[in-house]
Design an enzyme around this catalytic site. Structure first.
Site, PDB file in Angstrom:
ATOM      1  N   SER A  14       0.836  -1.196   0.000  1.00 19.92           N
ATOM      2  CA  SER A  14       0.000   0.000   0.000  1.00 19.92           C
ATOM      3  C   SER A  14       0.874   1.250   0.000  1.00 19.92           C
ATOM      4  CB  SER A  14      -0.924  -0.036   1.227  1.00 19.92           C
ATOM      5  OG  SER A  14      -1.933   0.949   1.118  1.00 19.92           O
ATOM      6  N   ASN A  15       0.306   2.403   0.291  1.00 21.90           N
ATOM      7  CA  ASN A  15       1.097   3.629   0.419  1.00 21.90           C
ATOM      8  C   ASN A  15       0.494   4.516   1.508  1.00 21.90           C
ATOM      9  OD1 ASN A  15      -0.917   5.467  -0.773  1.00 21.90           O
ATOM     10  ND2 ASN A  15      -0.493   4.318  -2.651  1.00 21.90           N
TER      11      ASN A  15
END
Ligand code: C5P
Length: 210
Positions: A14-15
Site C-alpha cells: 500500500s502507500n
C-alpha cells in the site's frame, strides 16, 4: 486514499495516502450542489459525509472497474467531471497466494505487475471530446521546477484537462496541503498552504474556468 494490493490473505502492498484530499473534494463539490459519487480505497482514514454516494474498493483493478462503470453509462448519467485524487498503486504483486506465506520457509520474492493507469485510459478513450472534464493529481518528492514539469508531462501523457501537483511532505496524511494547478490552456497557479477544504474549492474553481 490508498489501494491495498494483496500479497496473501493477511498482507498487502500500500502507500501512505489518507484519502483526505479526495474526501475534501467530494464534500466541497457536494456543498456546491453537485451530484457526487466518491470511489475510495478501503485504506482511507477519513469519515465520508453520509449524503455522498460511496463505492469502496480494495485494489487498482477494482477501482478501474468502479470508475468505468460510472463513466460508461447512459448519456443522462455520465459524469461532467472525473477527479482522480486517488493514490493508485502503480504495481501489484504478480500473484496472490491463497494461503498465508509462512515465516519458516525461504524469504519470498514478490514479483510485481504494472497496474493499468485508470486516468490515462479515460483520457485516451475520450479523444477529442471534452466530456467528462478529467482532473488528475501528481505527487512528487523533488523540487518545484520538477513538480511543474511532471504536471505538464502528465497533462499530455494522460490527455487530461487539469493536473494538481503537490509534494508528498505537504500532503500525505495531513489536513492541509499546498498545490500547483496546471491546466491544458497553459494556466498555472499556486495555492498556498491551507486546509484541504480550501484547496478543494480552488481546484473546483479551476475546473469551472475550464
Ligand atoms: O503517473 P502518476 O501515477 O503520477 O499519475 C497520478 C495521477 O494518475 C493521479 O490522478 C492518479 O489518481 C492517476 N492514476 C491512475 N491510475 C494509476 C496510477 C495513477 O488513474 N494506475
Amino acid at each position: 486514499g490508498a489501494r491495498r494490493e494483496p500479497i496473501d490473505p493477511v498482507r498487502f502492498v500500500s502507500n501512505r495516502s489518507s484519502g483526505k484530499m479526495g474526501v475534501a473534494l467530494a464534500r466541497e463539490a457536494f456543498r456546491r450542489g453537485a451530484d457526487v459519487t466518491l470511489i475510495f480505497g478501503v485504506g482511507a482514514k477519513v469519515r465520508v459525509p453520509t449524503p455522498i454516494k460511496c463505492v469502496v474498493v480494495n485494489t487498482a483493478l477494482e477501482m478501474r472497474e468502479a470508475v468505468n462503470e460510472h463513466v460508461h453509462t447512459s448519456e443522462s448519467h455520465k459524469p461532467d467531471v472525473v477527479i482522480m485524487a486517488a493514490a493508485v498503486a502503480d504495481y501489484r504483486p504478480s500473484s496472490v497466494r491463497d494461503q498465508k506465506i509462512k515465516k519458516s520457509g525461504k524469504v519470498p520474492q514478490i514479483g510485481l505487475t504494472k497496474n493499468p493507469d485508470i486516468l490515462q485510459e479515460l483520457g485516451v478513450e475520450r479523444g477529442e471530446e471534452r466530456r467528462p472534464v478529467l482532473v488528475g493529481f501528481s505527487v512528487e518528492t523533488g523540487e518545484i521546477d520538477e513538480l511543474l514539469q511532471d504536471a505538464r508531462s502528465k497533462l499530455n501523457d494522460k490527455k487530461v484537462d487539469l493536473i494538481v501537483g503537490n509534494f508528498a511532505s505537504d500532503a500525505f496524511d495531513l489536513d492541509t496541503n499546498r498545490v500547483w494547478l496546471v491546466d491544458r490552456s497553459g494556466r498555472q497557479e499556486e495555492v498556498a498552504l491551507s486546509y484541504k477544504s480550501r484547496v478543494a474549492n480552488r481546484v473546483l474553481d479551476a475546473i469551472l474556468r475550464l
